[in-house]
Scaffold this motif. Structure first.
Motif, PDB file in Angstrom:
ATOM      1  N   MET A  69       0.982  -1.137   0.076  1.00 22.32           N
ATOM      2  CA  MET A  69      -0.043   0.095   0.083  1.00 22.32           C
ATOM      3  C   MET A  69       0.951   1.202   0.079  1.00 22.32           C
ATOM      4  O   MET A  69       1.799   1.531   0.831  1.00 22.32           O
ATOM      5  CB  MET A  69      -0.857  -0.105   1.389  1.00 22.32           C
ATOM      6  N   PRO A  70       0.786   2.265  -0.860  1.00 20.30           N
ATOM      7  CA  PRO A  70       1.460   3.327  -0.970  1.00 20.30           C
ATOM      8  C   PRO A  70       1.279   4.236   0.246  1.00 20.30           C
ATOM      9  O   PRO A  70       0.153   4.153   1.120  1.00 20.30           O
ATOM     10  CB  PRO A  70       0.874   4.318  -2.130  1.00 20.30           C
ATOM     11  N   GLU A  71       2.352   5.026   0.801  1.00 28.13           N
ATOM     12  CA  GLU A  71       2.242   5.694   2.055  1.00 28.13           C
ATOM     13  C   GLU A  71       1.271   6.786   1.971  1.00 28.13           C
ATOM     14  O   GLU A  71       0.606   6.964   2.881  1.00 28.13           O
ATOM     15  CB  GLU A  71       3.786   6.491   2.120  1.00 28.13           C
ATOM     16  N   LYS A  72       0.815   7.358   0.877  1.00 26.18           N
ATOM     17  CA  LYS A  72      -0.143   8.309   0.737  1.00 26.18           C
ATOM     18  C   LYS A  72      -1.530   7.771   0.926  1.00 26.18           C
ATOM     19  O   LYS A  72      -2.190   8.250   1.677  1.00 26.18           O
ATOM     20  CB  LYS A  72      -0.076   9.166  -0.448  1.00 26.18           C
ATOM     21  N   THR A  73      -1.714   6.673   0.457  1.00 25.43           N
ATOM     22  CA  THR A  73      -3.160   5.965   0.704  1.00 25.43           C
ATOM     23  C   THR A  73      -3.159   5.546   2.187  1.00 25.43           C
ATOM     24  O   THR A  73      -4.275   6.060   2.731  1.00 25.43           O
ATOM     25  CB  THR A  73      -3.092   4.647  -0.282  1.00 25.43           C
ATOM     26  N   PHE A  74      -2.079   5.090   2.540  1.00 30.87           N
ATOM     27  CA  PHE A  74      -2.132   4.587   4.224  1.00 30.87           C
ATOM     28  C   PHE A  74      -2.437   5.942   5.173  1.00 30.87           C
ATOM     29  O   PHE A  74      -3.149   5.869   5.978  1.00 30.87           O
ATOM     30  CB  PHE A  74      -0.890   3.918   4.998  1.00 30.87           C
ATOM     31  N   ALA A  75      -1.730   7.029   4.874  1.00 29.52           N
ATOM     32  CA  ALA A  75      -1.694   8.356   5.554  1.00 29.52           C
ATOM     33  C   ALA A  75      -3.301   8.794   5.434  1.00 29.52           C
ATOM     34  O   ALA A  75      -3.995   9.299   6.264  1.00 29.52           O
ATOM     35  CB  ALA A  75      -0.671   9.342   5.073  1.00 29.52           C
ATOM     36  N   THR A  76      -3.876   8.597   4.396  1.00 32.35           N
ATOM     37  CA  THR A  76      -5.139   9.224   3.843  1.00 32.35           C
ATOM     38  C   THR A  76      -6.238   8.123   4.850  1.00 32.35           C
ATOM     39  O   THR A  76      -6.928   9.105   5.248  1.00 32.35           O
ATOM     40  CB  THR A  76      -5.421   9.497   2.529  1.00 32.35           C
ATOM     41  N   ILE A  77      -6.011   7.095   4.758  1.00 34.13           N
ATOM     42  CA  ILE A  77      -7.099   6.192   5.312  1.00 34.13           C
ATOM     43  C   ILE A  77      -6.947   6.377   7.087  1.00 34.13           C
ATOM     44  O   ILE A  77      -8.097   6.619   7.835  1.00 34.13           O
ATOM     45  CB  ILE A  77      -6.865   4.747   5.076  1.00 34.13           C
ATOM     46  N   ALA A  78      -5.578   6.648   7.469  1.00 33.65           N
ATOM     47  CA  ALA A  78      -5.265   6.777   8.748  1.00 33.65           C
ATOM     48  C   ALA A  78      -5.833   8.098   9.233  1.00 33.65           C
ATOM     49  O   ALA A  78      -6.642   8.238  10.403  1.00 33.65           O
ATOM     50  CB  ALA A  78      -4.054   6.626   9.107  1.00 33.65           C
TER      51      ALA A  78
END
Length: 64
Positions: free
Chosen positions: A1-10
């Motif tokens: 999972m890309p870092e940006k996607t993870f940060a957005t979900i979190a």
């Protein structure tokens, strides 16, 4: 999972948790765990922590 996607979900999850704490403070909802009534000050702490994590997650998502 890309870092940006993870940060957005979190960020979204922590924002929802902060919103629920804010709603509890405004509406005066009581929370009961087993036979223990959770004090209102716990929601103040939860609001600050979840709001802060959401803020930093949003900054990270924008930077990535």
């Amino acid at each position: 999972m890309p870092e940006k996607t993870f940060a957005t979900i979190a960020t979204v999850i922590f924002a929802l948790v902060a919103l629920l704490h804010l709603l509890r403070l405004i509406m005066g909802w009581s929370v009961l765990i087993d036979s223990w009534t959770v004090p209102i000050w716990v929601s103040w702490v939860g609001l600050v922590v979840a709001g802060g994590l959401s803020y930093y997650g949003a900054r990270l998502a924008m930077r990535s």
